[in-house]
Design a protein around this motif. Structure first.
Motif, short mmCIF file in Angstrom:
data_model
loop_
_atom_site.label_atom_id
_atom_site.label_comp_id
_atom_site.label_asym_id
_atom_site.label_seq_id
_atom_site.Cartn_x
_atom_site.Cartn_y
_atom_site.Cartn_z
N SER A 182 0.82 -1.21 0.00
CA SER A 182 0.00 0.00 0.00
C SER A 182 0.86 1.26 0.00
N SER A 183 1.95 1.23 0.78
CA SER A 183 2.83 2.39 0.88
C SER A 183 3.47 2.71 -0.47
N VAL A 184 3.98 1.67 -1.16
CA VAL A 184 4.63 1.87 -2.46
C VAL A 184 3.62 2.39 -3.49
N GLU A 185 2.43 1.80 -3.50
CA GLU A 185 1.40 2.25 -4.44
C GLU A 185 1.01 3.70 -4.20
N ASP A 186 0.82 4.06 -2.93
CA ASP A 186 0.42 5.43 -2.59
C ASP A 186 1.48 6.45 -3.01
N LYS A 187 2.75 6.13 -2.73
CA LYS A 187 3.85 7.05 -3.05
C LYS A 187 4.00 7.24 -4.56
N LEU A 188 3.89 6.14 -5.29
CA LEU A 188 4.07 6.22 -6.73
C LEU A 188 2.88 6.88 -7.42
N ASN A 189 1.69 6.60 -6.93
CA ASN A 189 0.49 7.20 -7.52
C ASN A 189 0.44 8.71 -7.28
N ALA A 190 1.20 9.18 -6.29
CA ALA A 190 1.21 10.61 -5.98
C ALA A 190 2.13 11.41 -6.90
N ILE A 191 2.94 10.70 -7.72
CA ILE A 191 3.87 11.37 -8.64
C ILE A 191 3.11 11.96 -9.82
N ALA B 23 10.60 9.17 -4.65
CA ALA B 23 9.25 9.18 -4.08
C ALA B 23 9.10 8.10 -3.01
N LEU B 24 9.96 7.08 -3.07
CA LEU B 24 9.86 5.98 -2.12
C LEU B 24 10.81 6.21 -0.94
N SER B 25 10.55 5.51 0.15
CA SER B 25 11.44 5.60 1.31
C SER B 25 12.69 4.78 1.03
N ASP B 26 13.72 4.94 1.87
CA ASP B 26 14.98 4.24 1.69
C ASP B 26 14.84 2.73 1.83
N LYS B 27 13.72 2.30 2.38
CA LYS B 27 13.49 0.86 2.58
C LYS B 27 13.33 0.12 1.26
N TYR B 28 12.86 0.85 0.23
CA TYR B 28 12.55 0.22 -1.05
C TYR B 28 13.53 0.65 -2.14
N THR B 29 13.83 -0.29 -3.03
CA THR B 29 14.68 0.02 -4.18
C THR B 29 13.93 -0.38 -5.44
N ILE B 30 13.76 0.57 -6.36
CA ILE B 30 13.04 0.31 -7.60
C ILE B 30 14.03 0.28 -8.76
N SER B 31 13.84 -0.67 -9.67
CA SER B 31 14.74 -0.80 -10.82
C SER B 31 13.97 -1.26 -12.03
N GLU B 32 14.52 -0.96 -13.21
CA GLU B 32 13.86 -1.33 -14.46
C GLU B 32 13.81 -2.84 -14.59
N LYS B 33 12.63 -3.37 -14.92
CA LYS B 33 12.49 -4.80 -15.09
C LYS B 33 12.12 -5.16 -16.52
N HIS B 34 11.22 -4.36 -17.11
CA HIS B 34 10.76 -4.68 -18.46
C HIS B 34 10.30 -3.41 -19.15
N THR B 35 10.69 -3.27 -20.39
CA THR B 35 10.23 -2.14 -21.19
C THR B 35 9.44 -2.68 -22.37
N PRO B 36 8.19 -2.25 -22.60
CA PRO B 36 7.37 -2.76 -23.68
C PRO B 36 8.04 -2.57 -25.03
#
Length: 248
Positions: free
Chosen positions: A17-26, A57-70
């Motif tokens: 929920s936290s990740v979704e909320d932070k990203l949706n706020a961008i 946008a995310l806290s330091d607890k999470y790391t986001i990285s590219e996984k797939h590009t259409p």
């Protein structure tokens, strides 16, 4: 425009929920949906948004990285290769605390037994220190650890209470090994609990899922990798060797 990203550090529905909320706020994000089991998020965006913006946008607890590009998006192959290399370096950096702790445990065990050298005592001390140190990190966040642990341990999935008592089992085993108390029982328990966990680790690796390893609790963000499998295998091999020596 839709992109799929890998996200490490998520351990429960609260994280989801936290990740979704932070990203949706961008600004520019139309919808962000997290798949917790796959450790990934699908983001629909009105225009391209860089990884740096998403990460900030995310806290330091999470790391986001590219996984797939259409396929519809133009991707520079050289850049993709560079991102992959950076990802591997990042993973090694995340695993550094695990390697460092293993190094300290090994050195301490050697110093305790080098004069005169006693291989059996070295293994018992190594296993004892391993359990004591690893239980310490798990107990730092006794509320968060169970959520991470039951994502890959088969027994913890069906018996949630097991994930709560697991750190105390490790602590007890550490004391037994270091104090040389009921060693055969401690060895058998080691084979059982680490054998169960290793089965879960193998499944995660075969499915190529990206989740957080709970071997050092949640205080350190460690990805589930082959290093986790090797770590468990070392302990299992030592337990088997000691059992053989005990009953020969």
């Amino acid at each position: 425009m839709k992109h799929i990203y890998a996200v490490t550090g998520m351990t429960c529905n609260g994280c989801k929920s936290s990740v979704e909320d932070k990203l949706n706020a961008i600004d520019g994000v139309l919808n962000a949906t997290v798949a917790l089991e796959k450790a990934q998020v699908t983001i629909e965006m009105s225009h391209h948004i860089s990884i740096d913006v998403l990460q900030k946008a995310l806290s330091d607890k999470y790391t986001i990285s590219e996984k797939h590009t259409p396929a519809s998006s133009s991707v520079d192959e050289v850049q993709a290769s560079s991102d992959m290399t950076a990802g591997k370096k990042s993973e090694l950096k995340q695993l550094f605390p695990l390697f460092l702790i293993f190094g300290y445990i090994t050195i301490a065990s050697v110093l305790l037994n080098y004069r005169p050298w006693h291989g059996a005592s070295f293994m018992l001390d190594f296993m004892g220190l391993f359990y004591i140190v690893f239980s310490f990190f798990k107990l730092l966040d006794l509320k968060g650890f169970p959520e991470s642990f039951k994502m890959y341990d088969p027994l913890a999935k069906v018996m949630p209470i097991y994930s709560w008592v697991y750190p105390f089992i490790e602590l007890a085993l550490g004391i037994l090994f270091l104090m040389r108390i009921q060693i055969p029982i401690a060895l058998v328990v080691t084979l059982v609990i680490l054998g169960i966990t290793t089965i879960g680790v193998i499944k995660i690796l075969l499915n190529k899922k990206t989740i957080q390893c709970a071997c050092l609790g949640t205080a350190l963000k460690l990805p589930m990798t082959k290093a986790t499998f090797i770590e468990n295998s070392i302990m299992i091999v030592m337990a088997i060797i000691m059992l053989v020596k005990t009953y020969n």
